[in-house]
Write a protein that holds these residues in place. Structure first.
Motif, short mmCIF file in Angstrom:
data_model
loop_
_atom_site.label_atom_id
_atom_site.label_comp_id
_atom_site.label_asym_id
_atom_site.label_seq_id
_atom_site.Cartn_x
_atom_site.Cartn_y
_atom_site.Cartn_z
N CYS A 37 18.98 -3.83 3.65
CA CYS A 37 17.78 -2.61 3.28
C CYS A 37 17.15 -2.48 1.94
CB CYS A 37 18.55 -1.29 3.37
SG CYS A 37 19.44 -1.15 4.89
N PRO A 38 16.94 -3.58 1.35
CA PRO A 38 15.90 -3.61 0.03
C PRO A 38 14.78 -2.87 0.54
CG PRO A 38 16.02 -5.90 1.03
CD PRO A 38 16.84 -5.06 1.89
N GLU A 39 14.18 -2.25 -0.57
CA GLU A 39 12.70 -1.89 -0.50
C GLU A 39 11.70 -2.87 -0.50
OE1 GLU A 39 11.80 1.69 -2.73
OE2 GLU A 39 13.78 2.63 -2.32
N THR A 40 10.59 -2.92 -0.08
CA THR A 40 9.83 -3.81 -0.02
C THR A 40 8.44 -3.30 -0.88
OG1 THR A 40 10.33 -4.61 2.25
CG2 THR A 40 8.06 -5.56 1.06
N LYS B 179 0.81 -1.17 0.05
CA LYS B 179 0.11 0.05 0.15
C LYS B 179 0.80 1.30 0.05
CE LYS B 179 -3.65 -2.16 2.55
NZ LYS B 179 -4.50 -2.36 3.93
N ALA B 180 0.38 2.25 -0.53
CA ALA B 180 1.14 3.60 -0.88
C ALA B 180 1.41 4.24 0.54
CB ALA B 180 0.35 4.48 -1.86
N ASN B 181 0.71 4.15 1.59
CA ASN B 181 0.83 4.72 2.86
C ASN B 181 1.70 4.27 3.88
OD1 ASN B 181 -0.88 2.80 3.43
ND2 ASN B 181 -2.56 4.35 4.35
N GLN B 182 2.41 3.15 3.65
CA GLN B 182 3.07 2.22 4.51
C GLN B 182 4.50 2.60 4.60
OE1 GLN B 182 1.68 -0.15 6.46
NE2 GLN B 182 -0.25 1.01 5.54
N THR B 183 5.17 2.62 5.61
CA THR B 183 6.73 2.73 5.81
C THR B 183 7.32 1.60 5.26
OG1 THR B 183 6.62 1.84 7.93
CG2 THR B 183 6.22 4.09 8.09
N GLU B 184 8.53 1.94 4.86
CA GLU B 184 9.36 1.06 4.23
C GLU B 184 9.72 -0.22 5.16
OE1 GLU B 184 11.16 -1.30 1.87
OE2 GLU B 184 10.29 0.63 1.23
N ALA B 185 9.83 -0.08 6.48
CA ALA B 185 10.15 -1.07 7.26
C ALA B 185 9.08 -2.01 7.51
CB ALA B 185 10.78 -0.46 8.61
N ASN B 186 8.02 -1.50 7.13
CA ASN B 186 6.87 -2.37 7.63
C ASN B 186 6.55 -3.53 6.57
OD1 ASN B 186 4.37 -3.14 8.73
ND2 ASN B 186 3.22 -1.30 8.58
N ARG B 187 6.31 -4.65 6.91
CA ARG B 187 6.21 -5.79 6.15
C ARG B 187 5.09 -6.79 6.76
NH1 ARG B 187 11.41 -5.91 6.35
NH2 ARG B 187 11.64 -7.98 7.32
#
Length: 155
Positions: free
Chosen positions: A94-97, A49-57
């Protein structure tokens, strides 16, 4: 002179040990990843989702609408073929998710991997949840695969 030779031999043995350990881990990880694919009867790929932080999986940060899904054996095999001749990498920091890739067996999720489609212009990094290893696959092949599987729209 004997001390220098002994140090050289010890350094050589240590470097061989590191290479052996790395090769062993690669074999184990490849087996684990390929087993996940082979044991699956469904793969679901969801975009973040667009509004999620990068660290959130976690589950809630991925879309439940317009997800890519396949249950066809030939599509699961074509997913597996994406990784033929791919580059295996060790720990990836640190890859983007951008996507979650969930493997199912009889409606039960058996494992999740993630995909980073934005950090590399020509490659997609598919990585396991703890970043311990990943695969770099051709981005064109990834996009072609997504175009071939059906998009399931949910409310």
């Amino acid at each position: 002179m004997k001390k220098i030779i002994l140090i050289f031999i010890l350094m050589f043995l240590q470097s061989c040990n590191g290479k052996l350990e790395s090769s062993t881990l690669e074999i184990i990880n490849n087996y684990s990843f390929n087993s996940a694919i082979s044991n699956s009867d469904k793969i679901i790929i969801r975009q973040k989702k667009a509004n999620q932080t990068e660290a959130n999986r976690d589950e809630a940060c991925f879309e439940n609408k317009s997800i890519f899904e396949t249950e066809k054996t030939e599509r699961i095999e074509s997913f597996k073929k994406l990784f033929e001749n791919s580059k295996y990498t060790d720990y990836c920091c640190c890859p983007e998710t951008n996507y979650s890739i969930d493997f199912y067996k009889k409606s039960e999720k058996i494992v999740s991997f993630f995909a980073d489609t934005s950090q590399n212009k020509n490659k997609v990094r598919v990585f396991e949840s703890n970043f311990q290893y990943s695969y770099l696959i051709d981005k064109n092949k990834w996009n072609l695969f997504l175009n071939q599987i059906k998009v399931k729209r949910q409310n």
